[in-house]
Design an enzyme around this catalytic site. Structure first.
Site, PDB file in Angstrom:
ATOM      1  N   GLU A 124     -11.566 -15.367   5.651  1.00  0.00           N
ATOM      2  CA  GLU A 124     -11.552 -16.798   5.934  1.00  0.00           C
ATOM      3  C   GLU A 124     -10.451 -17.151   6.930  1.00  0.00           C
ATOM      4  O   GLU A 124     -10.655 -17.957   7.852  1.00  0.00           O
ATOM      5  CB  GLU A 124     -11.364 -17.587   4.634  1.00  0.00           C
ATOM      6  CG  GLU A 124     -12.550 -17.526   3.677  1.00  0.00           C
ATOM      7  CD  GLU A 124     -12.630 -16.231   2.889  1.00  0.00           C
ATOM      8  OE1 GLU A 124     -13.635 -16.006   2.213  1.00  0.00           O
ATOM      9  OE2 GLU A 124     -11.676 -15.421   2.969  1.00  0.00           O
ATOM     10  N   GLU A 184      -1.948  -4.217  12.677  1.00  0.00           N
ATOM     11  CA  GLU A 184      -2.510  -3.921  11.362  1.00  0.00           C
ATOM     12  C   GLU A 184      -3.972  -4.327  11.303  1.00  0.00           C
ATOM     13  O   GLU A 184      -4.817  -3.592  10.779  1.00  0.00           O
ATOM     14  CB  GLU A 184      -1.720  -4.659  10.275  1.00  0.00           C
ATOM     15  CG  GLU A 184      -2.277  -4.397   8.878  1.00  0.00           C
ATOM     16  CD  GLU A 184      -1.660  -5.288   7.814  1.00  0.00           C
ATOM     17  OE1 GLU A 184      -1.840  -4.982   6.628  1.00  0.00           O
ATOM     18  OE2 GLU A 184      -1.017  -6.296   8.173  1.00  0.00           O
ATOM     19  N   SER A 237       0.828  -1.218   0.000  1.00  0.00           N
ATOM     20  CA  SER A 237       0.000   0.000   0.000  1.00  0.00           C
ATOM     21  C   SER A 237       0.855   1.257   0.000  1.00  0.00           C
ATOM     22  O   SER A 237       1.739   1.416   0.844  1.00  0.00           O
ATOM     23  CB  SER A 237      -0.910   0.013   1.225  1.00  0.00           C
ATOM     24  OG  SER A 237      -1.790  -1.090   1.198  1.00  0.00           O
TER      25      SER A 237
END
Length: 393
Positions: free
Chosen positions: A377, A248, A165
């Site tokens: 998931e 994070e 990012s």
């Protein structure tokens, strides 16, 4: 008057004198102040707001004063946060350094590293990016192949990262590299820092379905990394990586607290109008917005409670996965409602009326929330195994 009441009064007075009018009210995600060597500010007042908050250490209020932080207690930091919310103050700084790297340096960094890097982070002088995922190492992060070859007083790094990012805008990177290729995959990894201007570092933006993206591919070709920039113990970078990942995931989850921009209810009211009682003239949508606001308020309280548990060293390590999962879902719900509230105008992809399709592009961008920082998931598996202690398959 108690000490905390006195602190609240002093904080309220300071904010009244120092938070510019231009820095109050909703702030769009693309208007956030990231700082760095080449900072961009929405207005001169936003530059002043960052300078004032940074000088006081309030961009990282609970960090120790000796490293540039505010030195506040957990209770004082909560008072500060509530006073900032009361005046609708915009964030003075958005920073991966504050949200992710800083906590890892405080826990694992050498004293010289803390004194060198943390004050710059607090003042917004250096913008950081994260070098974790690779084309063959996403959810299975420990499979990274970027290698650091020992050259005595430095390493030579070669490899590739992906989904980095803002790598094209960052000044420095905190990066996982393999320093012992013969060790089991969770071992032999080290956590290092280096300047993005170092020869051999290149970036290439990745365009998403929204037509825009913060993500990049990042390439390392014979990049020199000084050994003084190793954080923690050689070949034990996975310990640092896991610690940072928890921060994070909490950061990504925090998107579910309030979201940026104007409140969904106001957007819907402007687009649809009010009934005779002054309420949104669409009862089903009104109910969905109310549900979102209630859930967001409950989530904010949960975030505060977890913060208290972390401070008291009582938080379960897997709680960050719960916050990341639920916060991501809240943010996706918010943007679904903004699309519903905007009506046909929200579907427009470009043009002045649609602000170049901002609503639709932001909605599409949120689909990545359930992938970045560890897929939903993966988070659900962590929750099932470590929080609910369910048996494996």
């Amino acid at each position: 008057m108690t000490d905390l009441e006195r602190f609240r009064a002093e904080t309220r007075a300071w904010l009244a004198d120092n938070c510019p009018a231009e820095c109050r009210g909703p702030m769009a995600d693309d208007e956030m102040i990231w700082g760095g060597r080449n900072p961009q500010f929405k207005t001169p007042a936003h530059k002043q707001w960052l300078e004032r908050m940074g000088a006081r250490g309030w961009t990282a209020p609970e960090w120790p004063k000796e490293y540039g932080g505010g030195g506040l207690s957990r209770e004082e930091a909560k008072v500060l946060a509530s006073e900032l919310r009361r005046i609708k103050a915009q964030p003075a700084l958005a920073s991966f350094g504050v949200w992710m790297l800083g906590p890892a340096l405080l826990a694992f960094g050498a004293e010289e590293q803390k004194k060198r890097f943390l004050p710059e982070i607090v003042r917004g002088e250096v913008r950081w990016c994260q070098g974790y995922s690779e084309p063959g190492a996403g959810s299975d992060l420990a499979s990274i192949q970027t290698r650091a070859e020992d050259r005595g007083d430095h390493w030579i790094v070669n490899g590739q990262k992906i989904w980095t990012s803002y790598a094209d805008k960052a000044d420095w990177i905190f990066c996982l590299v393999r320093t012992d290729p013969e060790a089991p995959k969770h071992l032999g990894i080290s956590f290092v820092l280096f300047d993005m201007r170092t020869p051999g570092v290149t970036t290439r933006p990745i365009t998403l379905i929204s037509g825009k993206s913060p993500f990049c591919e990042t390439f390392f070709d014979d990049v020199r990394v000084e050994k003084e920039n190793l954080v923690g113990t050689l070949n034990r970078g996975w310990d640092v990586a896991k610690y940072l990942l928890a921060h994070e995931r909490t950061m990504i989850g925090a998107m579910g607290e309030v979201g940026g921009g104007r409140p969904v209810g106001q957007v819907a009211l402007d687009a649809i109008g009010a009934d005779e009682a002054g309420r949104l003239d669409e009862p089903m949508l009104r109910a969905r917005i109310a549900d979102l606001e209630i859930d967001a308020a409950a989530f904010r309280l949960a975030m505060e409670r977890v913060g208290d548990q972390v401070k008291a060293k009582q938080a379960h390590p897997a709680i960050a996965s719960m916050l990341k999962y639920y916060g991501s879902e809240l943010n996706k719900r918010r943007h679904e409602l903004l699309m519903a509230a905007g009506g046909a105008d929200a579907l427009e992809w470009e043009g002045e009326r649609s602000h170049d399709g901002k609503t639709a592009r932001d909605w599409l961008r949120t689909k990545a929330n359930s992938i970045e920082g560890g897929t939903s998931e993966v988070q659900l598996n962590i929750i099932a195994k470590h929080l609910l202690q369910l048996p494996g398959a």
